[in-house]
Design an enzyme around this catalytic site. Structure first.
Site, short mmCIF file in Angstrom:
data_model
loop_
_atom_site.label_atom_id
_atom_site.label_comp_id
_atom_site.label_asym_id
_atom_site.label_seq_id
_atom_site.Cartn_x
_atom_site.Cartn_y
_atom_site.Cartn_z
N ARG A 101 0.86 -1.40 0.00
CA ARG A 101 0.07 -0.04 -0.21
C ARG A 101 0.79 1.13 -0.05
NH1 ARG A 101 -4.30 -1.16 4.23
NH2 ARG A 101 -2.66 -1.41 5.18
N LYS A 129 2.09 -19.22 5.84
CA LYS A 129 1.19 -19.64 7.04
C LYS A 129 0.76 -18.44 7.74
CE LYS A 129 2.91 -21.55 10.95
NZ LYS A 129 4.04 -20.34 11.62
N HIS A 165 8.05 -23.21 6.12
CA HIS A 165 9.58 -23.12 5.97
C HIS A 165 10.66 -24.20 6.68
CE1 HIS A 165 9.81 -21.35 9.95
NE2 HIS A 165 11.07 -21.33 10.05
N LYS A 173 14.51 -26.28 5.29
CA LYS A 173 15.73 -26.34 6.19
C LYS A 173 16.59 -27.73 5.53
CE LYS A 173 13.90 -24.57 10.34
NZ LYS A 173 14.72 -23.52 10.90
N GLU A 201 12.65 -23.51 21.79
CA GLU A 201 12.90 -21.71 21.16
C GLU A 201 13.09 -21.14 22.66
OE1 GLU A 201 11.14 -19.99 17.49
OE2 GLU A 201 9.49 -21.23 18.63
N ASP A 214 0.52 -22.72 15.79
CA ASP A 214 1.76 -21.90 15.16
C ASP A 214 2.84 -22.95 14.90
OD1 ASP A 214 3.13 -19.59 14.66
OD2 ASP A 214 4.36 -20.17 16.50
N HIS A 219 4.92 -27.37 11.20
CA HIS A 219 6.33 -27.75 11.16
C HIS A 219 6.55 -29.21 11.92
CE1 HIS A 219 6.82 -23.74 10.18
NE2 HIS A 219 6.88 -23.01 11.16
N LYS A 266 8.11 -22.00 23.67
CA LYS A 266 8.87 -20.58 23.69
C LYS A 266 9.50 -20.60 24.94
CE LYS A 266 7.00 -19.02 19.90
NZ LYS A 266 7.37 -19.10 18.39
C1 BG6 Z 1 7.31 -19.71 12.58
C2 BG6 Z 1 6.59 -19.52 13.83
O1 BG6 Z 1 6.50 -20.40 11.63
O2 BG6 Z 1 8.69 -20.62 13.10
C3 BG6 Z 1 7.48 -18.98 14.88
O3 BG6 Z 1 5.46 -18.72 13.73
C4 BG6 Z 1 8.55 -19.66 15.18
O4 BG6 Z 1 6.45 -18.69 16.11
C5 BG6 Z 1 9.19 -20.21 13.82
O5 BG6 Z 1 9.45 -18.77 15.99
C6 BG6 Z 1 10.45 -21.06 13.95
O6 BG6 Z 1 11.19 -21.00 12.96
P1 BG6 Z 1 12.96 -21.36 13.18
O7 BG6 Z 1 13.25 -21.55 11.56
O8 BG6 Z 1 13.29 -20.15 13.77
O9 BG6 Z 1 12.75 -22.57 13.94
#
Ligand code: BG6
Length: 482
Positions: free
Chosen positions: A51, A147, A177, A181, A215, A234, A239, A330
């Site tokens: 935008r 996502k 993603h 990896k 994490e 999430d 994942h 987390k």
């Molecule tokens: C994302 C999540 O898809 O993946 C995040 O929304 C998360 O909450 C992240 O922190 C983790 O990705 P990576 O590559 O840092 O393990």
């Protein structure tokens, strides 16, 4: 060993949401890295679309700043300028008419066209409609979606149906993603490129599998999104589910998109519903330097989980009887993601009970220090009888492959180039995604209906006590998070 770079075909890549967070942190830096590596052909065009009213120079300046913040920072001035010169920008109104004719006029004949929807899913339909009505997207153009792809099965189906109005399944690239990896791809190489593992890869020899994505970060800065999502939506629905599929799937006949995705889909469909007794949810507590989860999301009564652990089974011939334990959270002790395939004990110990119990474990480390270790049992060195210890056979990829291989590429680098190449193997198919929601929904619904409150856990620890109990009850234990 030197990694090979094969340039892709000339392309026009439009990034909707080109001024957003994902574009700044991941998409643009990844494209720059591929540019530096020489993978982008002459004439490749990257166009930011959003935008904000930038002109091309203004957008280049914006990207320059993003790159200085999120790297790579080791490129020469000339290379950086050459990359920036290939960037364009169009201010578009996703719900109106502004900018669309201009965008159409920028598209080049003969180029692969890819459209990255790095925007809220509520705009997917508007973008798809306009790409179609302004004849910007062609029958072989690709769209990339991020996502959260839906919030539950119903909303995911709706999104799939919205996109399907103008795009066929082979044009839609749904990013997870984790699939980009390096070690996740290596998981398939290890499983299907070696004879060694396959004969043992089943419930007869494997005691259990544990998948951990830990994490250290909290949810500061993205509480608005996170509090409506939680760890289950999430991380687990996408994942961790993908990791589980790659470990559990049957060997596909070929390494191609549909063969791989068919096998993953079969795994998801064979997953047992998860018993509420086999799930644990947690929320991180405050630490001296950080507030707790509820303060981070600004919702003092939040019942959203920042940690989840669960046990599930796969009801098929290969896996009946082998539990799969999943956990993610987390603000844990370390950033550490791994999959541990833990084998059964030998059927009989010739060394007697004092030798203790020992199990081989194949551990695939996704991050940090990507690599694979195999715990094997050996004799403790020295005199004094036969004492057994477990030691890891360590294959850290960075060491095993030598420094010439360079840095492990970011997942987005691989995935964006795959979009241009037209290779969907590492992207989620619509039916796979819906099946994952169909498995996840009842678990989340149960928490909602029972007003389940997540257990507090120490920031910097390894998760709630109940998660340890989930394993202890089965006479097993989680591997340490470190
Ligand atoms: C994302 C999540 O898809 O993946 C995040 O929304 C998360 O909450 C992240 O922190 C983790 O990705 P990576 O590559 O840092 O393990």
């Amino acid at each position: 060993m030197v990694s090979r770079v094969i340039p892709v075909e000339p392309f026009d890549l439009v990034i909707f949401g080109g001024t957003g967070d994902l574009a700044r942190r991941k998409i643009l830096p990844s494209l720059f890295r591929r540019f530096i590596a020489g993978q982008m052909p002459d004439g490749a065009q990257i166009i930011g679309a959003a935008r904000a009213e930038y002109d091309a120079d203004g957008y280049r300046e914006f990207v320059r700043q993003s790159l200085s913040e999120f790297g790579p920072n080791d490129a020469s001035k000339e290379v950086t300028e050459a990359f920036l010169n290939g960037l364009g920008y169009v201010a578009v109104d996703a719900k109106g008419t502004n900018g669309w004719p201009e965008l159409a006029s920028k598209m080049r004949d003969g180029h692969v066209r890819a459209f990255y929807f790095s925007v809220a899913p509520a705009l997917f339909g508007d973008l798809a409609d306009r790409l179609h009505s302004y004849k910007i997207a062609l029958p072989d153009s690709r769209i990339v979606v991020e996502k959260p792809f839906g919030h539950d099965l119903g909303s995911a189906k709706l999104l799939n149906a919205t996109l399907a109005q103008h795009f066929s399944e082979d044009q839609i690239y749904r990013i997870d993603h984790y699939l980009g990896k390096e070690t996740v791809q290596n998981l398939m190489a290890v499983r299907f490129g070696n004879l060694l593992f396959e004969p043992l890869w089943n419930a007869q020899y494997i005691d259990h599998v544990q998948i951990t994505v830990a994490e250290t970060v909290g949810v500061d800065g993205r509480g608005g999104y996170y509090d409506t999502s939680g760890a289950m939506r999430d991380m687990v629905q996408n994942h961790l589910m993908q990791l589980l599929c790659l470990i559990a799937m049957e060997p596909p006949a070929q390494f191609d998109a549909d063969a791989v995705r068919d096998e993953k889909l079969k795994v998801i469909r064979a997953l047992d519903p998860v018993s509420p007794h086999h799930t644990v949810r947690g929320q991180y507590s405050a630490s001296p330097d950080h507030p707790d989860y509820r303060a981070h999301v600004g919702n003092p009564r939040s019942r959203t989980e920042s940690y989840v652990a669960l046990k599930t089974h796969i009801s098929n011939w290969r896996w009946a009887g082998t539990p799969f334990y999943l956990r993610t959270g987390k603000r844990l002790r370390a950033r550490s993601s791994e999959i541990a395939v833990v084998f059964k004990e030998t059927p009989h110990s010739i060394f007697g009970p004092e030798a203790g119990s020992h199990r081989n474990a194949l551990v695939i480390r996704l991050q940090p220090d990507e690599g694979i270790t195999m715990d094997v049992t050996i004799k403790e060195p020295g005199p004094g009888g036969m004492r057994l210890i477990d030691v890891p056979l360590d294959m850290t990829f960075a060491e095993a492959l030598g420094p010439e291989v360079g840095e492990v590429p970011d997942a987005y680098e691989r995935l964006i180039m795959d979009v241009i190449r037209g290779n969907q193997t590492l992207f989620m198919r619509g039916d796979e995604l819906e099946a994952a929601w169909a498995w996840t929904d009842p678990i989340i619904n149960h928490w909602d209906e029972t007003k389940d409150v997540p257990k507090p856990y120490d920031a910097g620890g390894s998760g709630p006590e109940d998660a340890l109990m989930l394993m202890h009850r089965d006479d097993r234990k989680w591997r340490e998070i470190r």
